[in-house]
Each structure stands twice: as structure tokens, then as C-alpha cells.
Design a protein around this motif. Structure first.
Motif, PDB file in Angstrom:
ATOM      1  N   LEU A   1      36.884  33.813  37.478  1.00  0.00           N
ATOM      2  CA  LEU A   1      36.544  33.924  38.891  1.00  0.00           C
ATOM      3  C   LEU A   1      36.884  32.620  39.607  1.00  0.00           C
ATOM      4  CD1 LEU A   1      32.993  35.554  38.714  1.00  0.00           C
ATOM      5  CD2 LEU A   1      35.146  36.708  39.279  1.00  0.00           C
TER       6      LEU A   1
ATOM      7  N   GLY B   1      32.631  42.642  51.356  1.00  0.00           N
ATOM      8  CA  GLY B   1      34.018  42.292  51.107  1.00  0.00           C
ATOM      9  C   GLY B   1      34.715  41.483  52.172  1.00  0.00           C
TER      10      GLY B   1
ATOM     11  N   VAL C   1      33.361  39.060  48.449  1.00  0.00           N
ATOM     12  CA  VAL C   1      34.342  39.269  47.378  1.00  0.00           C
ATOM     13  C   VAL C   1      35.688  39.588  48.029  1.00  0.00           C
ATOM     14  CG1 VAL C   1      34.902  40.529  45.276  1.00  0.00           C
ATOM     15  CG2 VAL C   1      32.502  40.156  45.902  1.00  0.00           C
TER      16      VAL C   1
ATOM     17  N   GLY D   1      39.888  40.263  48.457  1.00  0.00           N
ATOM     18  CA  GLY D   1      41.023  40.994  47.892  1.00  0.00           C
ATOM     19  C   GLY D   1      42.296  40.189  47.986  1.00  0.00           C
TER      20      GLY D   1
ATOM     21  N   SER E   1      36.807  35.426  44.229  1.00  0.00           N
ATOM     22  CA  SER E   1      38.052  36.176  44.056  1.00  0.00           C
ATOM     23  C   SER E   1      38.452  36.128  42.587  1.00  0.00           C
ATOM     24  CB  SER E   1      39.174  35.596  44.911  1.00  0.00           C
ATOM     25  OG  SER E   1      40.389  36.289  44.684  1.00  0.00           O
ATOM     26  N   GLU E   2      39.089  37.182  42.127  1.00  0.00           N
ATOM     27  CA  GLU E   2      39.662  37.149  40.783  1.00  0.00           C
ATOM     28  C   GLU E   2      41.153  36.852  40.831  1.00  0.00           C
ATOM     29  OE1 GLU E   2      40.218  40.881  38.621  1.00  0.00           O
ATOM     30  OE2 GLU E   2      39.804  41.966  40.472  1.00  0.00           O
TER      31      GLU E   2
ATOM     32  N   ASN F   1      44.964  45.472  46.097  1.00  0.00           N
ATOM     33  CA  ASN F   1      43.947  44.522  45.632  1.00  0.00           C
ATOM     34  C   ASN F   1      42.524  44.942  46.008  1.00  0.00           C
ATOM     35  OD1 ASN F   1      46.086  42.998  44.769  1.00  0.00           O
ATOM     36  ND2 ASN F   1      45.890  41.417  46.341  1.00  0.00           N
TER      37      ASN F   1
ATOM     38  N   ARG G   1      40.577  47.323  43.721  1.00  0.00           N
ATOM     39  CA  ARG G   1      40.275  46.580  42.494  1.00  0.00           C
ATOM     40  C   ARG G   1      39.088  45.650  42.698  1.00  0.00           C
ATOM     41  NH1 ARG G   1      42.081  45.519  37.649  1.00  0.00           N
ATOM     42  NH2 ARG G   1      41.936  43.427  36.775  1.00  0.00           N
ATOM     43  N   ARG G   2      39.028  44.987  43.851  1.00  0.00           N
ATOM     44  CA  ARG G   2      37.915  44.051  44.077  1.00  0.00           C
ATOM     45  C   ARG G   2      36.590  44.792  44.228  1.00  0.00           C
ATOM     46  NH1 ARG G   2      37.396  43.128  50.005  1.00  0.00           N
ATOM     47  NH2 ARG G   2      37.095  45.275  50.645  1.00  0.00           N
ATOM     48  N   ASN G   3      36.640  46.107  44.552  1.00  0.00           N
ATOM     49  CA  ASN G   3      35.397  46.856  44.774  1.00  0.00           C
ATOM     50  C   ASN G   3      34.527  46.934  43.525  1.00  0.00           C
ATOM     51  OD1 ASN G   3      36.132  47.218  47.400  1.00  0.00           O
ATOM     52  ND2 ASN G   3      36.628  49.393  47.215  1.00  0.00           N
TER      53      ASN G   3
ATOM     54  N   ILE H   1      34.016  44.559  41.528  1.00  0.00           N
ATOM     55  CA  ILE H   1      33.264  43.310  41.486  1.00  0.00           C
ATOM     56  C   ILE H   1      32.084  43.385  42.451  1.00  0.00           C
ATOM     57  CG2 ILE H   1      33.358  40.808  41.808  1.00  0.00           C
ATOM     58  CD1 ILE H   1      36.288  40.893  41.074  1.00  0.00           C
TER      59      ILE H   1
END
Length: 242
Positions: free
Chosen positions: A103, A150, A173, A175, A201-202, A213, A216-218, A220
Motif C-alpha cells: 500500500l 473513494g 482509497v 484509483g 493506493s495500491e 482501476n 479494482r480499488r473498490n 479495498i
């Protein structure tokens, strides 16, 4: 200077073809990211799902300059890199099917963030929907609940602002890379979260806010939260699909 093992952790997370699932398989097989880079080709080839293309990419990956740049870019904005095995890594996030191995964090994750609720919804809500999101976030914050969202336009931004208005904590979080402010009009909100909550963020530094993106972030957002409150959503938006 960051610890040596963190260098290898970041390097493996950036290696071509190595997603979070394969990352964990490699870690389980070799014990540490450093040992993955030391591994022989025949040993790498035994890992389920790796394939010759990824093995070749790992062996050819000149990661030192890339990783140095990543740390330098993070340091410029006051962000840090938190690996899966770090005590700061949110415990609840480790329980999801596909936790990110690494992260990027700006601001501070706090123990009270373990009591969190996500407030998400449409990027283009009605005035009522936006007001409702803000009020609900304020109510949660007044009860000591961290609000996760987000940082998108509409409901997400309203939720973050509601939490801040109540003097509570909120986590955004992203994206995209943590060094990018998106949407651009959220610059002040971005800064407020780094001071009174956290941004996560990843994605590597400089990653553009591509459409793929955000779904995908959802995972998290939901993984950090005990519950998810959808205030308003259109049928083609991520909050209802996810």
C-alpha cells in the motif's frame, strides 16, 4: 534509507506480470521477495500460474533504478510504502480474497480506523443525495466511526467532507497513483485527508486514473470497512456493480 527487504518487496510488486495473487504464491514458496529474485529458473517455473513469460520478465527486470525512483517520488509528497507484513497494514484488509501486497499511504492510519464504514455512491447525485451523504458521514463520525470512500466526485467527496466537518477521521482509497489528485478539483480535499486521515493506493506512483482501476480499488474500500452504505448510484456506476 528504506530497509533492504522493503526494496525487494517494492521491486516484486512492480515486476511485470506479478499481480497480488502470484505475489503471495511466490512469497509462500520462497519466504521473502529477495529470495524470489535469487531463485533459479527451474524453481520459479514450479510456481502455479507463473508461466515462462513472467519467469523471463522477472529475470530481466532491472528493478533497482525503478525502485529508487519510486521511493524518491513517495518521499517528495510525504507518502510511505507499507508492505503486507508491516504492523501498520490494516488487519481487516488481509482478510479479503485479494489483498494488495503493498500500500502507498499518505497521512496516518490509526487503530480507530478498524471501526470504519464506507459511504459511496453516484458521481452525479441529486442535491438531496449529496446532502444525505454528507449528513450520514457526519453522523458516523460523531459516533467515532471512520468514514471510508473513494475521493470521487459526488457522493464520495460529500462523505469525506461530512466526516471532516464533524471533526472525524476519513480514509480515501484512490484509483490512481497517490501522487495524482483526481478529480483535479479535489486538491483541497486531498490535502485535508493527508492531515486528518489517510489516503491509500495500491498503484505505483504516477499511475493514471484509468477506468479499470476503480472497480479494482473498490475491494479495498469494502475490505477496510465493517459495512458499506450506498447513498445514491446509477445502474452503470461502480458502487452498484461492485
Amino acid at each position: 534509507m528504506p530497509p533492504k527487504d522493503l526494496y525487494h518487496w517494492v521491486a516484486l510488486s512492480m515486476a511485470p506480470g506479478v499481480g497480488s495473487v502470484l505475489f503471495r504464491r511466490l512469497l509462500a514458496a520462497f519466504g521473502s521477495p529477495e529470495e524470489v529474485f535469487r531463485a533459479k529458473i527451474k524453481d520459479l517455473e514450479r510456481i502455479d500460474g507463473i508461466g515462462p513469460k513472467v519467469v523471463g520478465a522477472l529475470r530481466r527486470f532491472h528493478w533497482r533504478d525503478r525502485v529508487d525512483e519510486e521511493f524518491q517520488s513517495a518521499e517528495k509528497i510525504g507518502a510511505r510504502l507499507v508492505p503486507w507484513d508491516d504492523e501498520e497494514y490494516p488487519p481487516a484488509l488481509k482478510q479479503i480474497y485479494d489483498p494488495p501486497p503493498l500500500l502507498y499511504v499518505a497521512g496516518a492510519l490509526a487503530p480507530q480506523d478498524r471501526k470504519a464504514v464506507a459511504v459511496v455512491g453516484s458521481r452525479y447525485p441529486t442535491t438531496y443525495g449529496e446532502t444525505l451523504a454528507r449528513r450520514m458521514a457526519m453522523g458516523l463520525s460523531q459516533r467515532g466511526v471512520t468514514v471510508v470512500s473513494g475521493l470521487a466526485r459526488g457522493v464520495d467527496s460529500a462523505a469525506h467532507r461530512g466526516a471532516l466537518d464533524a471533526g472525524g477521521r476519513t480514509v480515501g482509497v484512490l484509483g490512481c497513483g497517490i501522487d495524482l489528485v483526481y478529480p483535479p478539483e479535489n486538491g483541497a480535499l486531498y490535502q485535508a485527508l493527508t492531515e486528518k486521515g489517510a489516503l491509500i493506493s495500491e498503484f505505483p506512483m504516477g499511475t493514471a486514473p484509468l477506468a479499470e482501476n476503480f472497480p479494482r480499488r473498490n475491494r479495498i474500500i469494502s475490505g477496510l470497512s465493517r459495512g458499506v452504505l450506498v447513498v445514491a448510484s446509477a445502474g452503470n456506476e461502480g458502487s452498484i456493480v461492485e
